[in-house]
Design a protein around this motif. Structure first.
Motif, PDB file in Angstrom:
ATOM      1  N   CYS A   1      -2.578   5.996  11.392  1.00 57.29           N
ATOM      2  CA  CYS A   1      -1.352   5.396  10.866  1.00 57.29           C
ATOM      3  C   CYS A   1      -0.188   6.393  10.908  1.00 57.29           C
TER       4      CYS A   1
ATOM      5  N   PRO B   1      -8.568  -0.491   6.933  1.00 50.71           N
ATOM      6  CA  PRO B   1      -7.412  -0.054   7.725  1.00 50.71           C
ATOM      7  C   PRO B   1      -7.703   1.300   8.369  1.00 50.71           C
TER       8      PRO B   1
ATOM      9  N   CYS C   1       2.039   7.342   2.388  1.00 58.37           N
ATOM     10  CA  CYS C   1       1.369   6.190   1.792  1.00 58.37           C
ATOM     11  C   CYS C   1       0.715   6.560   0.460  1.00 58.37           C
TER      12      CYS C   1
ATOM     13  N   ARG D   1       0.824  -1.212   0.000  1.00 61.94           N
ATOM     14  CA  ARG D   1       0.000   0.000   0.000  1.00 61.94           C
ATOM     15  C   ARG D   1       0.856   1.260   0.000  1.00 61.94           C
ATOM     16  N   LEU D   2       1.900   1.229   0.805  1.00 59.04           N
ATOM     17  CA  LEU D   2       2.774   2.414   0.856  1.00 59.04           C
ATOM     18  C   LEU D   2       3.329   2.747  -0.524  1.00 59.04           C
TER      19      LEU D   2
ATOM     20  N   VAL E   1      -6.648   2.388  -1.331  1.00 61.11           N
ATOM     21  CA  VAL E   1      -6.196   1.440  -0.302  1.00 61.11           C
ATOM     22  C   VAL E   1      -6.774   0.043  -0.547  1.00 61.11           C
TER      23      VAL E   1
ATOM     24  N   CYS F   1      -6.409   4.274   8.668  1.00 59.24           N
ATOM     25  CA  CYS F   1      -5.376   5.172   8.137  1.00 59.24           C
ATOM     26  C   CYS F   1      -5.236   6.443   8.986  1.00 59.24           C
TER      27      CYS F   1
ATOM     28  N   VAL G   1       2.439   6.414   9.185  1.00 61.01           N
ATOM     29  CA  VAL G   1       3.096   6.682   7.896  1.00 61.01           C
ATOM     30  C   VAL G   1       2.079   7.066   6.809  1.00 61.01           C
TER      31      VAL G   1
ATOM     32  N   HIS H   1      -3.027   5.505   0.121  1.00 60.05           N
ATOM     33  CA  HIS H   1      -3.889   6.390   0.922  1.00 60.05           C
ATOM     34  C   HIS H   1      -4.085   7.714   0.181  1.00 60.05           C
TER      35      HIS H   1
ATOM     36  N   VAL I   1      -3.155  -1.879  12.459  1.00 59.35           N
ATOM     37  CA  VAL I   1      -3.632  -0.629  11.838  1.00 59.35           C
ATOM     38  C   VAL I   1      -3.918  -0.822  10.343  1.00 59.35           C
ATOM     39  N   CYS I   2      -2.926  -1.305   9.642  1.00 59.87           N
ATOM     40  CA  CYS I   2      -3.076  -1.473   8.189  1.00 59.87           C
ATOM     41  C   CYS I   2      -3.729  -2.830   7.930  1.00 59.87           C
TER      42      CYS I   2
HETATM   43 FE1  SF4 Z   1      -1.934   1.186   5.560  1.00 55.73          FE
HETATM   44 FE2  SF4 Z   1      -1.357   3.317   4.113  1.00 55.73          FE
HETATM   45 FE3  SF4 Z   1      -3.555   3.304   5.582  1.00 55.73          FE
HETATM   46 FE4  SF4 Z   1      -1.172   3.391   6.750  1.00 55.73          FE
HETATM   47  S1  SF4 Z   1      -2.090   4.943   5.448  1.00 55.73           S
HETATM   48  S2  SF4 Z   1      -2.909   2.127   7.360  1.00 55.73           S
HETATM   49  S3  SF4 Z   1       0.055   2.147   5.387  1.00 55.73           S
HETATM   50  S4  SF4 Z   1      -3.111   1.990   3.838  1.00 55.73           S
END
Ligand code: SF4
Length: 354
Positions: free
Chosen positions: A205, A200, A211, A136-137, A219, A202, A207, A214, A194-195
Motif C-alpha cells: 500500500c 488487505p 494509515c 482505515r486511514l 485493520v 498493506c 499510504v 495499520h 489493495v485495501c
Molecule cells: Fe488499507 Fe491502511 Fe492497509 Fe493501506 S495500510 S491497505 S489503507 S489498511
C-alpha cells in the motif's frame, strides 16, 4: 496519484474521457463487480454509443441490455436523466456537481464521479471502496452508512481534493487524467485492489505509512460495518406452461418490482416444500401427474435467498389465475428481458439462449 499512474487497471471506460461512457460505467458499477460490468459496458456502448441513442431507445431494448445486472431502477433513471439532458442541456452532460444532482437517479457519489472523472472538477466522492480506505486511514468510528461517520468521510474526501488542488505538479496518469480525476480514481482503485475488505495487502500500500489502522494493528476493525441482517428465505412455484412449442409468459406491470421484465407464471408459497407441492396442485387445478419437475433454481438478491420450484405442464387452456400473459416462441424468449432467476430457467430449457 503516482501509485494510480503506475497501477491503474486497464478498463475499457478509462480509454476515453467521454462523460457519457463514464456515467454509464459508474451506474453499472454500483453494486456490480468490475469483471461482470466490462462485457455489459462494451455491449452497451456498441448498441447505444451516444446519450441521444440512450434517450431514444425503447424500454424493451433498454431492459434487455441491462438484463442480469439487476436493480432495474438504475437503468430507468439513467434513461430519464439522458432525456432530461437532451431537453434541458441540448444533449451536453453538465459538468457541475450541483446541476448533475438535479438529474434523476444521480446522487452525491455519481455527481462527484461524473464531475471529477469526466470533467476534472474539484469534487470529492465516497463509494464503498473510498469509505473503506478513509475509514482505515483515519480510524473512523461508526458505520459509514450512518450520517455522522458518512459526513466525516465526505469531509475527509473534500480535504484530499483541496490538497490535490494545491499540488504544484501532477504525476502522469492514464489518459492524462487531471489531478481530481486521478485522485478520486486512485482512492477507488486502492480500495478495489489493495485495501480489500478482507486481508488487505498493506505491504503493497502506498499510504501504509499514514494509515492509523495499520499502525495500531486494527485493520480488521475498520470500517465498522454492522453485520448484515439475517437472510430472508422466499420460495416460489414457477410454471413453465407449454403448448404447441410456445411458452406462456407475462410482462411485469407498471408499479411492480422489475416492471417491464418478463417471467414465467409464479406463485409465492410457504417455505415448507411439502406444502409447496400441495399448492402446486391447487394453484393451477392440474393433477400432480401432469406436473413435470424441472431443476430447482436458487438465487440470491440483496437479503433474499430465493428458491424456485419449477415444473413444466402442457396446457391448452390457461387457468384464470395466470391469465395475464401471452404465448411466446423460444426464439422470442431470447430477445426478451427476463428477471435473473427466470433467465436461469429459460437458460436451462434452452441452452443456446443462456
Ligand atoms: Fe488499507 Fe491502511 Fe492497509 Fe493501506 S495500510 S491497505 S489503507 S489498511
Amino acid at each position: 496519484m503516482s501509485w494510480f499512474g503506475q497501477n491503474a487497471r486497464d478498463l475499457p471506460w478509462r480509454h476515453s474521457r467521454d462523460p457519457y461512457g463514464i456515467w454509464v460505467s459508474e451506474v453499472m458499477l454500483q453494486q456490480t463487480q468490475v469483471q461482470t460490468v466490462i462485457p455489459y459496458w462494451n455491449r452497451w456502448m456498441t448498441a447505444l454509443p451516444t446519450l441521444q441513442d440512450l434517450a431514444g431507445v425503447p424500454e424493451d431494448r433498454l431492459l434487455k441490455l441491462w438484463e442480469g445486472l439487476g436493480y432495474y431502477s438504475r437503468v430507468r433513471n439513467l434513461q430519464r436523466a439522458a432525456r432530461a439532458v437532451m431537453h434541458q442541456y441540448h444533449g451536453r452532460i453538465p459538468s457541475q456537481r450541483s446541476t448533475l444532482l438535479e438529474l434523476p437517479g444521480v446522487g452525491p457519489y455519481t455527481a462527484g464521479a461524473i464531475a471529477s472523472l469526466a470533467f476534472n472538477q474539484p469534487e470529492p466522492l465516497v463509494d464503498g471502496n473510498v469509505a473503506r480506505v478513509l475509514s482505515r486511514l483515519n480510524r473512523i468510528e461508526g458505520d459509514p452508512r450512518d450520517s455522522a461517520p458518512r459526513d466525516q468521510l465526505w469531509q475527509l474526501a473534500q480535504g484530499l481534493v483541496t490538497a490535490a488542488g494545491e499540488l504544484k505538479s501532477v504525476p502522469s496518469t492514464p489518459m492524462a487524467a487531471g489531478r481530481y480525476s486521478a485522485l478520486n480514481q486512485g482512492l477507488m482503485e486502492l480500495g478495489a485492489t489493495v485495501c480489500l475488505p478482507r486481508n488487505p495487502t498493506c505491504l503493497l500500500c502506498p499510504v501504509s505509512g499514514q494509515c492509523q489502522a495499520h499502525r495500531t494493528g486494527e485493520v480488521d476493525r475498520y470500517p465498522m460495518v454492522r453485520p448484515r441482517v439475517k437472510a430472508t428465505r422466499v420460495r416460489y412455484l414457477v410454471a413453465v406452461v407449454t403448448h404447441a412449442g410456445k411458452w406462456w409468459m407475462r410482462k411485469r406491470n407498471v408499479g411492480e418490482i422489475n416492471q417491464g421484465l418478463w417471467e414465467f407464471p409464479q406463485l409465492e408459497v410457504t417455505d415448507d416444500p411439502r406444502e409447496a407441492s400441495i399448492s402446486a396442485r391447487n394453484w393451477l387445478g392440474v393433477p400432480e401427474s401432469q406436473l413435470i419437475p424441472l431443476p430447482r433454481i436458487r438465487h440470491a438478491i440483496t437479503r433474499y435467498q430465493i428458491t424456485l420450484d419449477v415444473f413444466m405442464v402442457s396446457l391448452k387452456r390457461i387457468p384464470d389465475v395466470i391469465k395475464n400473459g401471452e404465448w411466446v416462441t423460444s426464439e422470442e424468449v431470447g430477445e426478451l428481458a427476463l428477471t435473473a432467476a427466470h433467465r436461469k430457467i429459460a437458460g436451462s430449457l434452452l441452452p443456446r439462449h443462456n
